[in-house]
Scaffold this motif. Sequence first.
Motif, mmCIF file in Angstrom:
data_model
loop_
_atom_site.group_PDB
_atom_site.id
_atom_site.type_symbol
_atom_site.label_atom_id
_atom_site.label_comp_id
_atom_site.label_asym_id
_atom_site.label_seq_id
_atom_site.Cartn_x
_atom_site.Cartn_y
_atom_site.Cartn_z
ATOM 1 N N CYS A 105 29.850 33.104 44.182
ATOM 2 C CA CYS A 105 29.082 34.077 44.963
ATOM 3 C C CYS A 105 29.944 35.194 45.492
ATOM 4 N N CYS A 106 30.308 35.121 46.700
ATOM 5 C CA CYS A 106 30.816 36.273 47.443
ATOM 6 C C CYS A 106 32.318 36.484 47.302
ATOM 7 N N PHE A 107 32.706 37.711 47.274
ATOM 8 C CA PHE A 107 34.115 38.099 47.309
ATOM 9 C C PHE A 107 34.918 37.484 46.161
ATOM 10 N N CYS A 108 34.299 37.336 45.008
ATOM 11 C CA CYS A 108 34.953 36.773 43.831
ATOM 12 C C CYS A 108 35.667 37.842 43.016
ATOM 13 N N TRP A 109 35.222 39.057 43.133
ATOM 14 C CA TRP A 109 35.664 40.116 42.237
ATOM 15 C C TRP A 109 36.409 41.201 43.002
ATOM 16 N N LYS A 110 37.346 41.818 42.313
ATOM 17 C CA LYS A 110 38.077 42.955 42.879
ATOM 18 C C LYS A 110 38.088 44.059 41.835
ATOM 19 N N LEU A 111 37.643 45.233 42.210
ATOM 20 C CA LEU A 111 37.672 46.365 41.294
ATOM 21 C C LEU A 111 39.095 46.895 41.227
ATOM 22 N N MET A 112 39.643 46.942 40.029
ATOM 23 C CA MET A 112 41.021 47.404 39.829
ATOM 24 C C MET A 112 41.059 48.861 39.380
ATOM 25 N N ALA A 113 40.062 49.271 38.580
ATOM 26 C CA ALA A 113 40.036 50.647 38.077
ATOM 27 C C ALA A 113 38.603 51.045 37.760
ATOM 28 N N LEU A 114 38.286 52.290 38.035
ATOM 29 C CA LEU A 114 36.988 52.858 37.698
ATOM 30 C C LEU A 114 37.223 54.267 37.197
ATOM 31 N N THR A 138 35.209 56.192 31.617
ATOM 32 C CA THR A 138 35.057 55.420 30.382
ATOM 33 C C THR A 138 35.207 53.912 30.545
ATOM 34 N N GLU A 139 35.682 53.452 31.727
ATOM 35 C CA GLU A 139 36.005 52.036 31.860
ATOM 36 C C GLU A 139 35.857 51.539 33.305
ATOM 37 N N VAL A 140 35.468 50.262 33.407
ATOM 38 C CA VAL A 140 35.488 49.530 34.678
ATOM 39 C C VAL A 140 36.393 48.335 34.453
ATOM 40 N N LYS A 141 37.346 48.110 35.373
ATOM 41 C CA LYS A 141 38.264 46.984 35.240
ATOM 42 C C LYS A 141 38.205 46.175 36.536
ATOM 43 N N ILE A 142 37.938 44.867 36.384
ATOM 44 C CA ILE A 142 37.880 43.976 37.540
ATOM 45 C C ILE A 142 38.949 42.901 37.438
ATOM 46 N N GLN A 143 39.228 42.281 38.564
ATOM 47 C CA GLN A 143 40.138 41.133 38.611
ATOM 48 C C GLN A 143 39.397 39.985 39.284
ATOM 49 N N TYR A 144 39.632 38.759 38.771
ATOM 50 C CA TYR A 144 39.014 37.570 39.354
ATOM 51 C C TYR A 144 39.891 36.369 39.035
ATOM 52 N N GLU A 145 39.546 35.224 39.598
ATOM 53 C CA GLU A 145 40.283 33.986 39.357
ATOM 54 C C GLU A 145 39.528 33.154 38.329
ATOM 55 N N ASN A 146 40.231 32.723 37.242
ATOM 56 C CA ASN A 146 39.560 31.927 36.218
ATOM 57 C C ASN A 146 39.572 30.442 36.584
ATOM 58 N N LEU A 147 39.077 29.592 35.673
ATOM 59 C CA LEU A 147 38.975 28.156 35.932
ATOM 60 C C LEU A 147 40.333 27.471 36.096
ATOM 61 N N LYS A 148 41.391 28.106 35.599
ATOM 62 C CA LYS A 148 42.753 27.574 35.759
ATOM 63 C C LYS A 148 43.414 28.140 37.012
ATOM 64 N N HIS A 149 42.633 28.837 37.820
ATOM 65 C CA HIS A 149 43.097 29.469 39.062
ATOM 66 C C HIS A 149 44.179 30.522 38.805
ATOM 67 N N GLU A 150 44.029 31.224 37.685
ATOM 68 C CA GLU A 150 44.923 32.332 37.341
ATOM 69 C C GLU A 150 44.157 33.638 37.577
ATOM 70 N N LYS A 151 44.890 34.665 37.984
ATOM 71 C CA LYS A 151 44.266 35.974 38.126
ATOM 72 C C LYS A 151 44.112 36.587 36.736
ATOM 73 N N VAL A 152 42.894 37.040 36.461
ATOM 74 C CA VAL A 152 42.557 37.605 35.160
ATOM 75 C C VAL A 152 41.960 38.986 35.380
ATOM 76 N N GLN A 153 42.304 39.926 34.496
ATOM 77 C CA GLN A 153 41.680 41.232 34.537
ATOM 78 C C GLN A 153 40.779 41.373 33.316
ATOM 79 N N LYS A 154 39.606 41.921 33.535
ATOM 80 C CA LYS A 154 38.657 42.122 32.446
ATOM 81 C C LYS A 154 38.194 43.582 32.498
#
Length: 156
Positions: A123-132, A135-151
């Motif tokens: 739910c809340c506060f899971c995502w962080k906007l890294m770039a907007l 042409t692109e939106v880039k977010i950061q979040y924590e995956n199932l291995k508790h690693e920071k991932v950018q998409k």
Amino acid sequence: MLIKSINSDSNATVLVKGRDSSTLNSAETKLGVEVLGYVYADFDSTYIMMTHKDAEPLTFELIDKASGQTIIYGQSPFYRDTVKQVMMFDGMYGKGRGKFVLYNFKTNKAEYFTAPIDTPCFCCFCWKLMALTDTEVKIQYENLKHEKVQKSYPRK
């Protein structure tokens, strides 16, 4: 047009235009102001009425000032830029469910991006906007291995 939240003997939200005003919502004074919500952001033709109760996520309605109609529902805004007049949040219903919504208040248009499911966060506060960019939106979040991932998501 100005939106005011009033908290006195009666809790109310008042829409003020010039010298005239009208009450949009009101409640018994025994009820807390969270029942009504509060104005989170005020733009030229729209405003955001936010509601938050206990452990529930922040939920809101984007409301057209002229008609009083709800344009879109959302929850847990995680990016707001009042200069560029954009906001990114979790969608709640219909087309927006399971998606991020990037809303442009200048054009009153929404772009939808599929939210990642490889995360323990629900739910809340899971995502962080890294770039907007245009042409692109880039977010950061924590995956199932508790690693920071950018998409990255391409914009249309």
